[in-house]
Write a protein that holds these residues in place. Structure first.
Motif, PDB file in Angstrom:
ATOM      1  N   VAL A 187      44.842  58.435  69.814  1.00 54.90           N
ATOM      2  CA  VAL A 187      44.176  57.127  69.896  1.00 54.90           C
ATOM      3  C   VAL A 187      45.209  56.004  69.831  1.00 54.90           C
ATOM      4  O   VAL A 187      46.108  56.038  68.990  1.00 54.90           O
ATOM      5  N   ALA A 188      45.061  55.021  70.713  1.00 53.56           N
ATOM      6  CA  ALA A 188      45.886  53.814  70.666  1.00 53.56           C
ATOM      7  C   ALA A 188      44.955  52.613  70.540  1.00 53.56           C
ATOM      8  O   ALA A 188      44.049  52.439  71.358  1.00 53.56           O
ATOM      9  N   ILE A 189      45.171  51.786  69.509  1.00 52.22           N
ATOM     10  CA  ILE A 189      44.348  50.606  69.263  1.00 52.22           C
ATOM     11  C   ILE A 189      45.217  49.367  69.427  1.00 52.22           C
ATOM     12  O   ILE A 189      46.208  49.195  68.719  1.00 52.22           O
ATOM     13  N   GLY A 190      44.857  48.520  70.382  1.00 52.67           N
ATOM     14  CA  GLY A 190      45.589  47.283  70.617  1.00 52.67           C
ATOM     15  C   GLY A 190      44.829  46.096  70.053  1.00 52.67           C
ATOM     16  O   GLY A 190      43.632  45.948  70.306  1.00 52.67           O
ATOM     17  N   ILE A 191      45.514  45.244  69.289  1.00 53.67           N
ATOM     18  CA  ILE A 191      44.884  44.109  68.624  1.00 53.67           C
ATOM     19  C   ILE A 191      45.475  42.822  69.182  1.00 53.67           C
ATOM     20  O   ILE A 191      46.693  42.602  69.121  1.00 53.67           O
ATOM     21  N   SER A 192      44.626  41.986  69.753  1.00 51.83           N
ATOM     22  CA  SER A 192      45.083  40.707  70.301  1.00 51.83           C
ATOM     23  C   SER A 192      43.904  39.749  70.353  1.00 51.83           C
ATOM     24  O   SER A 192      42.879  40.054  70.975  1.00 51.83           O
ATOM     25  N   HIS A 193      44.037  38.601  69.715  1.00 53.95           N
ATOM     26  CA  HIS A 193      42.951  37.625  69.668  1.00 53.95           C
ATOM     27  C   HIS A 193      42.469  37.257  71.073  1.00 53.95           C
ATOM     28  O   HIS A 193      41.294  37.428  71.403  1.00 53.95           O
ATOM     29  N   ARG A 194      43.356  36.775  71.914  1.00 48.81           N
ATOM     30  CA  ARG A 194      42.958  36.366  73.256  1.00 48.81           C
ATOM     31  C   ARG A 194      42.973  37.510  74.265  1.00 48.81           C
ATOM     32  O   ARG A 194      42.478  37.357  75.388  1.00 48.81           O
ATOM     33  N   GLY A 195      43.534  38.636  73.879  1.00 49.23           N
ATOM     34  CA  GLY A 195      43.565  39.783  74.792  1.00 49.23           C
ATOM     35  C   GLY A 195      44.517  39.597  75.947  1.00 49.23           C
ATOM     36  O   GLY A 195      44.329  40.189  77.019  1.00 49.23           O
ATOM     37  N   ARG A 196      45.564  38.802  75.743  1.00 46.29           N
ATOM     38  CA  ARG A 196      46.515  38.528  76.818  1.00 46.29           C
ATOM     39  C   ARG A 196      47.966  38.758  76.393  1.00 46.29           C
ATOM     40  O   ARG A 196      48.889  38.304  77.082  1.00 46.29           O
ATOM     41  N   GLY A 208      47.361  55.144  77.538  1.00 46.09           N
ATOM     42  CA  GLY A 208      46.308  55.658  78.397  1.00 46.09           C
ATOM     43  C   GLY A 208      46.842  56.548  79.495  1.00 46.09           C
ATOM     44  O   GLY A 208      46.189  57.519  79.897  1.00 46.09           O
ATOM     45  N   GLY A 209      48.042  56.247  79.974  1.00 44.38           N
ATOM     46  CA  GLY A 209      48.652  57.061  81.008  1.00 44.38           C
ATOM     47  C   GLY A 209      48.990  58.459  80.545  1.00 44.38           C
ATOM     48  O   GLY A 209      49.143  59.368  81.374  1.00 44.38           O
ATOM     49  N   HIS A 210      49.112  58.637  79.229  1.00 47.62           N
ATOM     50  CA  HIS A 210      49.394  59.966  78.676  1.00 47.62           C
ATOM     51  C   HIS A 210      48.133  60.642  78.132  1.00 47.62           C
ATOM     52  O   HIS A 210      48.232  61.672  77.464  1.00 47.62           O
ATOM     53  N   GLY A 211      46.984  60.050  78.385  1.00 48.76           N
ATOM     54  CA  GLY A 211      45.716  60.685  78.021  1.00 48.76           C
ATOM     55  C   GLY A 211      45.092  60.233  76.727  1.00 48.76           C
ATOM     56  O   GLY A 211      44.024  60.725  76.351  1.00 48.76           O
ATOM     57  N   ALA A 212      45.720  59.285  76.019  1.00 47.95           N
ATOM     58  CA  ALA A 212      45.158  58.824  74.743  1.00 47.95           C
ATOM     59  C   ALA A 212      43.948  57.937  74.984  1.00 47.95           C
ATOM     60  O   ALA A 212      43.846  57.249  76.006  1.00 47.95           O
ATOM     61  N   LEU A 213      43.019  57.940  74.033  1.00 45.95           N
ATOM     62  CA  LEU A 213      41.893  57.016  74.070  1.00 45.95           C
ATOM     63  C   LEU A 213      42.414  55.626  73.723  1.00 45.95           C
ATOM     64  O   LEU A 213      43.114  55.452  72.725  1.00 45.95           O
ATOM     65  N   THR A 214      42.082  54.623  74.531  1.00 48.95           N
ATOM     66  CA  THR A 214      42.563  53.268  74.295  1.00 48.95           C
ATOM     67  C   THR A 214      41.428  52.373  73.802  1.00 48.95           C
ATOM     68  O   THR A 214      40.325  52.391  74.341  1.00 48.95           O
ATOM     69  N   VAL A 215      41.725  51.595  72.762  1.00 49.33           N
ATOM     70  CA  VAL A 215      40.732  50.727  72.118  1.00 49.33           C
ATOM     71  C   VAL A 215      41.302  49.320  72.022  1.00 49.33           C
ATOM     72  O   VAL A 215      42.447  49.135  71.602  1.00 49.33           O
TER      73      VAL A 215
END
Length: 291
Positions: A187-196, A208-215
């Motif tokens: 699992v990979a969780i990315g945190i960003s207020h504006r998402g940019r 995601g390119g290696h098959g992990a679930l992305t959040v």
């Protein structure tokens, strides 16, 4: 899909990114949500200098099937706000000469409203999916930059303490390297207020390119980060005096990630309690005895 209370927070957060016609509708709603809840679609269109069709497009942009559902959500939310007594503090600015008790009232009202808005728009099904994936993962990676990086580090500490193999990264090279080591089921969780934030987006793409679930954890449901991720947890954001941008979203980010943490702890109940006992005993000798 009917969107429960929390709509006002979403409208306020995403208003600057809306097309001009939809933005005018949102401004009228935010200016007086209670009046908007009582208005007909024609009245709201006239007040915003738009058309009923534009109001309908606005509703659908925020997940409502039509104006009737938006009115119900607005009525529910304004009623809840009145009952909670938020009106005295929410939206007020803190001046340099304001007494500290007034500043405390404004801060408390704003933060209480922020958490309520975040809870209202949080999807329990998505939280459950993220928690299930974290429990089953071989590795969990948390990525955030600046303030969001501090939030990621806090969740890392909580998850590690209950036995979850978790890493946080705020340096771009470290984050990309860690993301490259993820595999199916991780699992990979990315945190960003504006998402940019580029570093966060690149790390999630690599994972995601290696098959992990992305959040994605972001205040903007239509941001590039949200579009990149498989699952999205949205946070409310309300900018107040001295707390702008990412700083305005810290409490809601912590709330969302704490919800994930609690859901993980529920799923690993016996192991979590055992971990608590071991870690409490390990640091007990460093606590000062009561006088």
């Amino acid at each position: 899909m009917f969107v429960t209370p929390g709509a006002l927070g979403r409208v306020e957060t995403e208003l600057p990114a809306l097309p001009e016609a939809l933005r005018r509708v949102g401004e009228v709603i935010l200016d007086d949500p209670a009046e908007a809840a009582r208005s007909t679609i024609i009245a709201l269109a006239e007040r915003s200098g738009s058309s009923p069709a534009t109001v309908t497009r606005f509703c659908r942009a925020f997940g409502f099937s039509g104006y009737a559902e938006l009115r119900v959500a607005l009525a529910t939310e304004t009623g809840r706000a009145a009952q909670a007594g938020w009106g005295a503090g929410v939206g007020h600015e803190i001046g340099p000469d304001d007494p500290i008790d007034a500043a405390i009232e404004v801060i408390a009202a704003a933060d209480a409203r922020l958490i309520q808005d975040t809870a209202a728009q949080l999807d329990p099904e998505v939280v459950s999916k993220v928690a299930d994936a974290v429990v089953a993962a071989r590795r969990v990676l948390l990525v955030g930059v600046s303030t969001s990086g501090n939030v990621a580090t806090m969740l890392e500490g909580r998850l590690r303490r209950i036995g979850i193999p978790c890493w946080s990264a705020y340096d771009a090279h470290v984050a990309l390297s860690e993301a490259a080591l993820l595999r199916d089921g991780d699992v990979a969780i990315g945190i960003s207020h504006r998402g940019r934030t580029r570093e966060v987006m690149e790390s999630l793409a690599e994972a995601g390119g290696h098959g992990a679930l992305t959040v994605a954890v972001t205040s903007f449901a239509r941001s590039p980060l949200a579009e990149l991720a498989e699952l999205v947890l949205t946070t409310a954001s309300r900018e107040t005096t001295f707390r702008l941008g990412g700083l305005a979203a810290v409490h809601s980010q912590l709330f969302v990630l704490d919800t994930v943490y609690v859901a993980v702890a529920q799923r690993t109940y016996e192991r979590t309690n055992a971990a608590f006992e071991l870690t409490i005993a390990a640091v007990e000798s460093h606590r000062v005895e009561r006088g």
